[in-house]
Design a protein around this motif. Structure first.
Motif, PDB file in Angstrom:
ATOM      1  N   TYR A 423       0.833  -1.204   0.000  1.00  0.00           N
ATOM      2  CA  TYR A 423       0.000   0.000   0.000  1.00  0.00           C
ATOM      3  C   TYR A 423       0.868   1.254   0.000  1.00  0.00           C
ATOM      4  CZ  TYR A 423      -2.959   3.751   1.693  1.00  0.00           C
ATOM      5  OH  TYR A 423      -3.600   4.961   1.828  1.00  0.00           O
ATOM      6  N   SER A 427       0.705   3.833  -3.164  1.00  0.00           N
ATOM      7  CA  SER A 427       0.079   5.126  -2.901  1.00  0.00           C
ATOM      8  C   SER A 427       1.088   6.271  -2.907  1.00  0.00           C
ATOM      9  CB  SER A 427      -0.645   5.088  -1.554  1.00  0.00           C
ATOM     10  OG  SER A 427       0.272   4.842  -0.497  1.00  0.00           O
ATOM     11  N   THR A 428       2.297   6.036  -2.397  1.00  0.00           N
ATOM     12  CA  THR A 428       3.280   7.107  -2.262  1.00  0.00           C
ATOM     13  C   THR A 428       4.329   7.089  -3.367  1.00  0.00           C
ATOM     14  OG1 THR A 428       3.012   6.940   0.143  1.00  0.00           O
ATOM     15  CG2 THR A 428       4.889   8.215  -0.650  1.00  0.00           C
ATOM     16  N   LYS A 431       2.052   6.236  -7.073  1.00  0.00           N
ATOM     17  CA  LYS A 431       0.879   7.114  -7.186  1.00  0.00           C
ATOM     18  C   LYS A 431      -0.284   6.388  -7.871  1.00  0.00           C
ATOM     19  CE  LYS A 431       3.520  10.496  -5.696  1.00  0.00           C
ATOM     20  NZ  LYS A 431       3.448  10.980  -4.297  1.00  0.00           N
ATOM     21  N   PRO A 433      -3.662   3.420  -7.115  1.00  0.00           N
ATOM     22  CA  PRO A 433      -4.462   2.757  -6.070  1.00  0.00           C
ATOM     23  C   PRO A 433      -3.932   1.353  -5.791  1.00  0.00           C
ATOM     24  CG  PRO A 433      -5.676   2.859  -8.134  1.00  0.00           C
ATOM     25  CD  PRO A 433      -4.457   3.703  -8.325  1.00  0.00           C
TER      26      PRO A 433
END
Length: 519
Positions: A423, A427-428, A431, A433
């Motif tokens: 995750y 997400s970081t 970028k 989902p």
């Protein structure tokens, strides 16, 4: 051309590593048997325990090497020699300080050996001699061998492998000979220390030849470190993660020593020796891409980055599945034939070991890409893993022994490694989902589970009894592991993302190597 260079270096690292791995693998099993028979199970357990105690002292290093490696990717890509020399100067300065801290810490820890080893049948003279030889070998790396990080970041780890593994092979052969004839513990450990010095000196000579322009000035290290405040941030973050990794991967023997016995440290060590050797070949083949991934991230081509991510993920799950299936079915009979049935651990220990191996192997790609993005800000996860691991281990090991130690590890890694780290990366870093990750990864889990249970059921009808002799073991492996491997491979090839791309890249690289060496 840059991409080809990265891929070529990765495959060259894997080739060189594989050659040395095959040699050292056979040598490790032979030497382990000879050392157990001629030096004693208590001494082998002692060396494992002292190595892990020394590992706690080496926690002072954790962070700076990985941080420097991360900051080297960009200068290496653009050939900024001045910046590279600055970073190596900083690394050398910090490593010298860390070496002094570890040396002082080692002396302090050794003062408590009469309490730590009060129930141990070994004489304190040999305990201190072994520890200080290991401590001296470790300090050599801090004061002499710090420039090795440049070879790793530059995807030239095959040089490190060639020199260190050659020295290791010669050292082991000498130790076998001396253990056989003299059965002297002091001579055995003296050879260990001597070859550490020799290998470090030779490797540094090679670094001078490889990078004649490299000018590392340790006296300027403090000033240069103050000019690079981001290094402090990354080092602090990585340091916390490395402490957690150590607790998960290196504290098993200490916990077993504390809650079970020194003898069982050696028994457990027989299993982990085999697993470690298998992990080494996987790391040799796959972890060498870490520097290449770092340079790929520096280029910023998102489509190419995701393509490489899924290629590496597919091959990771394939190899992890084959390893876990093979170990589950072949490890107990191999231990029986190699050392004797008295060295077998329980089935529950084996199952927990296999769960740990699968999770730790399949995490590799996410870890590599997190490192390449510099994603270490989630320091809270390290504390959660560490606390859960210690709490469950201390509680469960008291009642379950070795199985309790492994339960502690599994309870801590599942929520963080399996769920949080992907995750965090998607997400970081990417970028994207996280459902993009799970949509593909769930296929890997499902396909592995189906093939594992199917072939485990079929293995009951195999006519060979693997615990009888090595011939039966080989026959059993051929009729179980090989069919499993082929079936699992084709299911991943047609049922999951990444394997087709990896296969195409692999054949291209093989052709590249063939053309290069057959000119």
């Amino acid at each position: 051309m840059m991409n080809e260079s990265r891929s070529y270096k990765s495959l060259l690292n894997a080739q060189i590593g594989l050659i040395f791995y095959l040699v050292t693998l056979a040598l490790s099993f032979v030497s382990r048997k000879i050392f157990l028979d001629n030096l004693g199970v208590e001494f082998i357990g002692l060396t494992g325990t002292l190595t892990n105690i020394l590992g706690f002292l080496n926690l002072a290093e954790f962070g700076i090497g990985s941080a420097i490696s991360f900051f080297l990717y960009k200068p290496l890509q653009i050939a900024d020699r001045g910046r590279i020399s600055e970073l190596i100067s900083i690394f050398g300065y910090v490593y010298r300080k860390i070496g002094c801290m570890i040396g002082a810490g080692g002396i302090v820890v050794s003062l408590f050996f009469p309490l730590i080893f009060k129930q141990t049948p070994m004489e304190f003279g040999i305990i201190y001699f072994v520890f200080y030889c290991y401590l001296g070998s470790s300090l050599i790396g801090y004061f002499i061998n710090y420039r090795q990080v440049l070879l790793t970041a530059d995807q030239k780890n095959y040089i490190v492998t060639a020199y260190f593994q050659t020295a290791s092979i010669i050292k082991t052969l000498v130790q076998i000979l001396l253990a056989w004839y003299f059965k002297n513990l002091f001579i055995w450990i003296s050879i260990e220390f001597l070859f550490s010095i020799i290998s470090c000196l030779i490797l540094n000579w090679k670094i001078d030849k490889e990078y004649p322009w490299l000018k590392s000035n340790l006296s300027d290290g403090k000033r240069l470190l103050e000019k690079n405040p981001r290094l402090f941030v990354y080092t602090r973050q990585i340091f916390i993660h490395k402490i957690k990794d150590f607790l998960l991967n290196r504290s098993d023997e200490i916990m077993i020593f504390a809650f079970v016995s020194l003898k069982m440290v050696a028994y457990y060590g027989n299993y982990t020796l085999i697993i470690t050797k298998i992990n080494q070949i996987i790391s040799t083949a796959l972890d060498n891409v870490s520097a290449g991934v770092g340079q790929l991230i520096a280029e910023g081509d998102q489509q190419k980055i995701m393509k490489v991510f899924w290629e590496l993920t597919a091959i990771r799950y394939f190899i992890a599945g084959v390893v876990v299936f093979g170990l589950f079915h072949l490890l107990p009979p191999f231990i029986t034939l190699w050392l004797g049935s008295k060295y077998l651990l329980g089935q529950s220990v084996l199952i927990l070991l296999m769960i740990t191996v699968f999770v730790m192997q399949t995490r590799g790609v996410v870890d590599i890409f997190n490192h390449a993005h510099g994603l270490y800000a989630d320091v809270w996860t390290a504390w959660v893993e560490g606390v859960v691991n210690l709490a469950v281990t201390i509680t469960a090991a008291y009642y379950l022994g070795i199985a309790g130690v492994l339960l502690g590890k599994i309870a801590s890694i599942l929520p963080i490694i399996v769920f949080w780290k992907p995750y965090y990366l998607f997400s970081t870093g990417f970028k994207l989902p996280v459902k993009v990750y799970w949509k593909q990864t769930i296929r890997y889990y499902f396909l592995f589970a189906v093939v594992f249970f199917l072939f485990t059921l079929l293995s009951r009808w195999v006519p060979f009894k693997p615990e009888r002799n090595f011939g039966n073991l080989i026959g059993y492996a051929c009729l179980t592991v090989l069919p499993f491997t082929f079936c699992y491979f084709f299911l991943l090839l047609f049922g999951a993302t990444g394997m087709k791309d990896f296969l195409g890249r692999f054949f291209q690289l093989v052709q590249l190597l063939k053309n290069k060496f057959c000119r």
